[in-house]
Design a protein around this motif. Structure first.
Motif, PDB file in Angstrom:
ATOM      1  N   PHE A  98      19.847  94.496  12.220  1.00  0.00           N
ATOM      2  CA  PHE A  98      19.953  93.094  12.601  1.00  0.00           C
ATOM      3  C   PHE A  98      20.821  92.277  11.639  1.00  0.00           C
ATOM      4  CE2 PHE A  98      15.442  94.381  13.695  1.00  0.00           C
ATOM      5  CZ  PHE A  98      15.753  94.781  14.973  1.00  0.00           C
ATOM      6  N   GLN A  99      21.519  92.947  10.731  1.00  0.00           N
ATOM      7  CA  GLN A  99      22.424  92.247   9.826  1.00  0.00           C
ATOM      8  C   GLN A  99      23.870  92.505  10.223  1.00  0.00           C
ATOM      9  OE1 GLN A  99      22.148  92.040   5.594  1.00  0.00           O
ATOM     10  NE2 GLN A  99      19.971  92.554   5.548  1.00  0.00           N
ATOM     11  N   ARG A 100      24.753  91.642   9.731  1.00  0.00           N
ATOM     12  CA  ARG A 100      26.193  91.897   9.803  1.00  0.00           C
ATOM     13  C   ARG A 100      26.641  92.307   8.410  1.00  0.00           C
ATOM     14  NH1 ARG A 100      29.680  86.733  10.874  1.00  0.00           N
ATOM     15  NH2 ARG A 100      28.909  86.336   8.779  1.00  0.00           N
ATOM     16  N   TYR A 101      27.479  93.322   8.357  1.00  0.00           N
ATOM     17  CA  TYR A 101      28.015  93.800   7.076  1.00  0.00           C
ATOM     18  C   TYR A 101      29.511  93.530   7.009  1.00  0.00           C
ATOM     19  CZ  TYR A 101      23.597  96.402   6.922  1.00  0.00           C
ATOM     20  OH  TYR A 101      22.269  96.758   6.931  1.00  0.00           O
ATOM     21  N   ARG A 102      29.955  93.041   5.843  1.00  0.00           N
ATOM     22  CA  ARG A 102      31.380  92.793   5.633  1.00  0.00           C
ATOM     23  C   ARG A 102      31.799  93.289   4.243  1.00  0.00           C
ATOM     24  NH1 ARG A 102      32.780  86.825   8.313  1.00  0.00           N
ATOM     25  NH2 ARG A 102      33.133  87.646  10.401  1.00  0.00           N
ATOM     26  N   PRO A 103      31.709  94.604   4.016  1.00  0.00           N
ATOM     27  CA  PRO A 103      32.038  95.126   2.692  1.00  0.00           C
ATOM     28  C   PRO A 103      33.550  95.091   2.412  1.00  0.00           C
ATOM     29  CG  PRO A 103      31.612  96.932   4.204  1.00  0.00           C
ATOM     30  CD  PRO A 103      31.286  95.670   4.951  1.00  0.00           C
ATOM     31  N   ASP A 104      33.890  94.798   1.168  1.00  0.00           N
ATOM     32  CA  ASP A 104      35.279  94.844   0.712  1.00  0.00           C
ATOM     33  C   ASP A 104      35.696  96.312   0.591  1.00  0.00           C
ATOM     34  OD1 ASP A 104      37.657  94.870  -0.830  1.00  0.00           O
ATOM     35  OD2 ASP A 104      37.127  92.959  -1.756  1.00  0.00           O
ATOM     36  N   GLY A 157      48.216  96.769   1.165  1.00  0.00           N
ATOM     37  CA  GLY A 157      48.085  95.741   0.134  1.00  0.00           C
ATOM     38  C   GLY A 157      47.261  94.559   0.604  1.00  0.00           C
ATOM     39  N   GLY A 158      46.669  93.836  -0.350  1.00  0.00           N
ATOM     40  CA  GLY A 158      45.879  92.652  -0.029  1.00  0.00           C
ATOM     41  C   GLY A 158      44.391  92.950   0.011  1.00  0.00           C
ATOM     42  N   ASP A 159      43.652  91.977   0.494  1.00  0.00           N
ATOM     43  CA  ASP A 159      42.192  92.080   0.552  1.00  0.00           C
ATOM     44  C   ASP A 159      41.754  92.444   1.964  1.00  0.00           C
ATOM     45  OD1 ASP A 159      41.685  91.299  -2.166  1.00  0.00           O
ATOM     46  OD2 ASP A 159      42.162  89.236  -1.593  1.00  0.00           O
ATOM     47  N   TRP A 160      41.061  93.561   2.087  1.00  0.00           N
ATOM     48  CA  TRP A 160      40.587  94.046   3.385  1.00  0.00           C
ATOM     49  C   TRP A 160      39.073  94.231   3.356  1.00  0.00           C
ATOM     50  CZ3 TRP A 160      43.847  94.979   7.579  1.00  0.00           C
ATOM     51  CH2 TRP A 160      45.218  94.955   7.310  1.00  0.00           C
ATOM     52  N   TYR A 161      38.456  94.005   4.510  1.00  0.00           N
ATOM     53  CA  TYR A 161      37.012  94.230   4.612  1.00  0.00           C
ATOM     54  C   TYR A 161      36.698  94.828   5.982  1.00  0.00           C
ATOM     55  CZ  TYR A 161      36.923  89.854   7.355  1.00  0.00           C
ATOM     56  OH  TYR A 161      37.149  88.876   8.301  1.00  0.00           O
ATOM     57  N   LEU A 162      35.600  95.553   6.021  1.00  0.00           N
ATOM     58  CA  LEU A 162      35.081  96.039   7.298  1.00  0.00           C
ATOM     59  C   LEU A 162      34.162  94.976   7.887  1.00  0.00           C
ATOM     60  CD1 LEU A 162      34.098  99.796   6.745  1.00  0.00           C
ATOM     61  CD2 LEU A 162      35.865  98.916   8.289  1.00  0.00           C
ATOM     62  N   ASP A 163      34.230  94.806   9.187  1.00  0.00           N
ATOM     63  CA  ASP A 163      33.334  93.888   9.900  1.00  0.00           C
ATOM     64  C   ASP A 163      32.483  94.736  10.837  1.00  0.00           C
ATOM     65  OD1 ASP A 163      32.141  91.598  10.763  1.00  0.00           O
ATOM     66  OD2 ASP A 163      33.935  90.690  11.635  1.00  0.00           O
ATOM     67  N   ILE A 164      31.169  94.794  10.564  1.00  0.00           N
ATOM     68  CA  ILE A 164      30.268  95.674  11.304  1.00  0.00           C
ATOM     69  C   ILE A 164      28.994  94.918  11.636  1.00  0.00           C
ATOM     70  CG2 ILE A 164      28.939  97.828  11.251  1.00  0.00           C
ATOM     71  CD1 ILE A 164      30.813  98.876   9.097  1.00  0.00           C
ATOM     72  N   ASP A 165      28.539  94.993  12.891  1.00  0.00           N
ATOM     73  CA  ASP A 165      27.199  94.519  13.216  1.00  0.00           C
ATOM     74  C   ASP A 165      26.550  95.459  14.226  1.00  0.00           C
ATOM     75  OD1 ASP A 165      28.435  93.806  15.599  1.00  0.00           O
ATOM     76  OD2 ASP A 165      28.128  91.656  15.372  1.00  0.00           O
TER      77      ASP A 165
END
Length: 825
Positions: A108-114, A78-86
């Motif tokens: 060269f970007q950081r990704y933080r998809p929900d 439950g709740g809001d989760w995201y991936l943290d990738i660079d």
């Protein structure tokens, strides 16, 4: 720089994953962060790409897609989760429980998809599909409105310019061409509670009274409205703010007033004072090390053109340094401590600047943290090099996001003093038939890209110093900065690429030379890691494969014919190649430093290697010091003396350079060095040099130096610095050198694990070089001895010695030569 998050709200996904490919039946374990080639090699599925000619047999790896999978458990989804990738390299599709959550296309970007909707309580799976960059590059090139050329000489793997990926991954004239792929940074699942920290950016206001106001701006991201508790800390000062956040991004600013700041200075100019800055929420802490300093780029016009000088804290700094390329061609073979060792070697050789070249990475935080601590100023290129690039809307949008992220990520580092738009893209307009035929089209395309980078940088960090390209004669100047030396920064390659003499370096007067270089072979112990005994010949296929610059081996050999007698065997060929490399760069640096303040920077190509290869580096792959690096430590010394011939070769002047901020007096003794090793005193001088200046301490007529003598000198300065050197008025091959009669006395290892050596000469010994299979560093090397002189050398092994005393080889110029009756390889 670091970031941490409460363990109740994060699942670290680094570690063991399962690697497979839809194009083959391979299934193996792979560690993330890491790269595919290293994982395949560890499982014995491919040979070591660096050994022999194995580069040719691992090309298939980059031509297919690869999949990485693992599972993880959530007690409550439950709740809001995201991936943290660079550092996701590069074109990748990420799935959580088979739901597509990310299409990545920029290393060269950081990704933080929900990923909230894709998760479930209990066991979950995550899958990363790494698409072939070769196939993707070809597909993207086919979609361009007009063809976008890339440097085929550098990149045997095509169309790398289509991708936001390190350009040297597709090959370079010093790099292996295997187009690696993987993930080299963060991979974690995080829960969003109220708000997360997106970035921390600082701005410094240096007041007239000497105090500094440090403006700290934090960007918070939230899914909805709420109240976030925010703590700002600078050393011992701590402030709490309760801030309202809205959906999306909210910026909060706090200003710290530092009444009596300790300033950050480049190495050799003062303290590298650092303050600890932290920003905390109830769930997350971000820390930075802050250095308080001002930086200006001086480009004012003068009689010669316009200047190019860095001014830090109100003082102009002569930049002494080298170009940085990635620490390894394969990420898994690199480590923070190895990177730190390379940078420590730069600092130990009296450098104060590193240029992060535009064909590799925006480096990891640990790189810049180390530069902050060591006082190494960073010239930071944006990652575009030696190719032309698309200027379509989607490409520029991708670049804009990349620049915004990277500039905000790195904004707080005091070491970063300049941001440069690209490496050699203006020159590249003249390299391709397409752009020569239709220059306007490609120039407009380049200008679109360059302005996109500039606008994004200035939006993210308005106070940052921008330089449009390297080399460049000025803003919006699209001229030839390879040969025009009146303004801006210069890349001077005529000595290497045009095979001109070392003296040719003295025909140009750069304002700042940010690239120049000369090749040598990597050291014999390193060659033994990739070549068998049968391959120890510069014309063998293995040695040729480990030479990536077309005609490079012929140029090294041809230069030897110009200056030296040919070496007697392969080990001495390697040694002599390193001697002449050091002499080439020494010739350039000593002359250009003597022009100070007309010239205010020399950054040679290059500091390090990405794999074992013949190259322009002064450090071997693995970090050993080549001959040149020992010379660098001398000719980059803040106070130095050099012998420089006049243009007509009739006089020789002794240049005294003082890069310190105090007056210097120097006592210089000049002698003739006879070929039997006898020193004959010639003259002395007592010279005074003001701060940040270069003077001629004395001059002598060249006819005072007989044909069978060298000119030698020693100096001591009032600040404790000193040194020695020699000058040959002609060529080394013209000297009838006599046997040096070198002996080496080895003493037992000391308590701290070092080995003490005493080297003694009966005659004249030039460029005495000690070498061992054991990795380590020598207190001095590549030094001269006259008859009867000794030098005590301390060898510090890289790791504790096992198995007794190492075997040491010793080289010098006379014994390296091929003479009748000696065997040759």
């Amino acid at each position: 720089m670091s970031s941490s998050i409460n363990d109740n709200f994060t699942v670290d996904l680094a570690g063991s994953w399962r690697l497979t490919s839809p194009h083959s039946d391979h299934s193996l374990s792979m560690s993330l962060p890491g790269d595919v080639h290293t994982a395949l090699h560890a499982e014995g599925l491919i040979p070591d790409p660096y050994f022999g000619r194995n580069e040719e047999v691992v090309q298939w790896v980059a031509k297919q897609d690869w999949e990485l999978t693992r599972s993880f458990t959530l007690d409550d989804a439950g709740g809001d989760w995201y991936l943290d990738i660079d550092y996701l390299d590069t074109v990748a599709s990420v799935y959580v429980n088979d739901a597509l959550v990310l299409e990545g296309n920029n290393c060269f970007q950081r990704y933080r998809p929900d990923v909230s909707k894709a998760l479930k309580t209990g066991e979950n799976t995550i899958r990363i599909v790494l698409h072939s960059s070769i196939a993707t590059g070809a597909a993207l090139q086919a979609k361009q409105p007009f063809y976008i050329p890339y440097s085929t000489g550098n990149s045997p793997i095509p169309n790398g310019n289509m991708l936001r990926k390190p350009q040297c991954h597709f090959g370079w004239d010093w790099n292996i061409a295997i187009a690696p792929l993987g993930l080299y940074g963060t991979i974690a699942l995080k829960k969003l509670e109220i708000a997360r920290i997106e970035n921390v950016v600082t701005q410094q206001i240096h007041n007239d009274d000497g105090s500094v106001d440090l403006k700290v701006t934090v960007a918070l991201f939230a899914k909805g409205t709420g109240i976030a508790q925010l703590y700002f800390s600078l050393d011992d000062e701590r402030v709490r703010l309760d801030v309202g956040v809205n959906a999306g991004e909210t910026s909060i600013t706090h200003v710290f007033h530092v009444d009596k700041p300790r300033l950050w200075w480049p190495a050799g100019n003062g303290e590298q004072a650092l303050y600890a800055l932290s920003v905390e929420t109830s769930f997350e802490t971000v820390t930075r090390q802050i250095g308080l300093r001002t930086v200006e780029l001086m480009t004012d016009e003068d009689e010669a053109g316009s200047r190019f000088a860095l001014k830090v804290n109100g003082r102009e700094i002569f930049a002494r340094g080298a170009n940085w390329i990635p620490a390894d061609a394969l990420f898994s073979r690199s480590k923070p401590e190895l990177t730190e060792d390379l940078l420590q070697s730069a600092a130990a050789a009296n450098m104060n600047v590193i240029r992060v070249w535009g064909g590799g990475f925006y480096e990891h935080d640990w790189f810049y943290d180390t530069c902050d601590r060591l006082g190494l100023m960073v010239w930071q290129d944006f990652m575009f090099a030696c190719n032309l690039y698309p200027s379509t809307g989607d490409f520029l949008e991708n670049v804009e996001a990349e620049v915004d992220y990277q500039v905000r990520r790195l904004a707080t580092h005091p070491s970063i003093v300049l941001w440069c738009g690209d490496n050699e893209l203006v020159g590249a307009l003249t390299w391709f038939e397409e752009s020569r035929r239709d220059r306007d089209r490609y120039l407009v395309s380049y200008d679109r890209l360059n302005r996109t980078i500039e606008k994004a940088m200035k939006k993210a960090l308005p106070d940052a110093i921008w330089w449009p390209s390297s080399p460049a004669s000025g803003y919006l100047n699209f001229g030839d900065a390879w040969h025009a030396d009146g303004s801006g920064d210069m890349h001077y390659w005529s000595v290497w690429h045009e095979n001109k003499s070392f003296d040719n370096y003295r025909t140009v007067r750069p304002r700042f030379c940010s690239e120049f270089g000369f090749q040598s072979y990597t050291s014999l112990p390193v060659i033994k890691t990739y070549a068998d005994a049968k391959d120890m010949n510069i014309a063998s296929p293995v040695m040729e494969l480990h030479q990536k610059n077309a005609g490079g081996n012929e140029r090294i050999a041809g230069t030897m014919f110009r200056y030296f007698r040919f070496p007697k065997d392969f080990p001495n060929f390697v040694y002599l190649s390193q001697v002449q490399q050091g002499l080439a760069i020494k010739t350039a640096v000593e002359y250009w430093r003597s022009l100070k303040p007309h010239c205010m920077g020399t950054i040679y190509w290059q500091l390090n290697d990405t794999w074992p290869v013949a190259s322009w580096s002064s450090l071997d792959y693995g970090g050993r010091w080549k001959v040149m690096h020992y010379l660098v430590r001398r000719f980059f010394q803040p106070v130095s003396v050099a012998a420089i011939p006049s243009e007509d070769n009739k006089t020789i002047r002794f240049s005294l350079v003082n890069d310190t901020n105090a007056d210097i007096t120097a006592d210089i003794s000049v002698s003739l060095l006879k070929l039997d090793g006898e020193r004959v005193p010639l003259t002395t001088a007592h010279a005074v040099c003001t701060p940040d200046a270069a003077i001629t301490a004395l001059s002598i007529d060249a006819d005072q130096v007989p044909a069978d003598c060298l000119l030698a000198w020693r100096f001591t300065a009032s600040n404790g610095m000193g040194g020695e050197g020699h000058y040959v008025h002609g060529t080394y091959k013209a000297l009838e050198l006599q046997p040096a009669g070198l002996t080496v006395l080895r003493e037992e290892t000391t308590e701290n694990g070092t080995v003490e050596l005493t080297v003694t000469a009966k005659g004249l010994a030039l460029f005495v070089m000690i070498e061992s299979e054991v990795e380590g560093r020598y207190s001095d090397n590549a030094f001269d001895l006259a008859a009867g002189e000794s030098r005590r050398i301390v060898f510090t092994p890289a790791s504790p010695l096992t198995g007794g005393m190492p075997d040491f080889r010793i080289y010098d110029l006379e014994t390296s030569q091929s003479v009748a009756g000696q065997s040759t390889n």
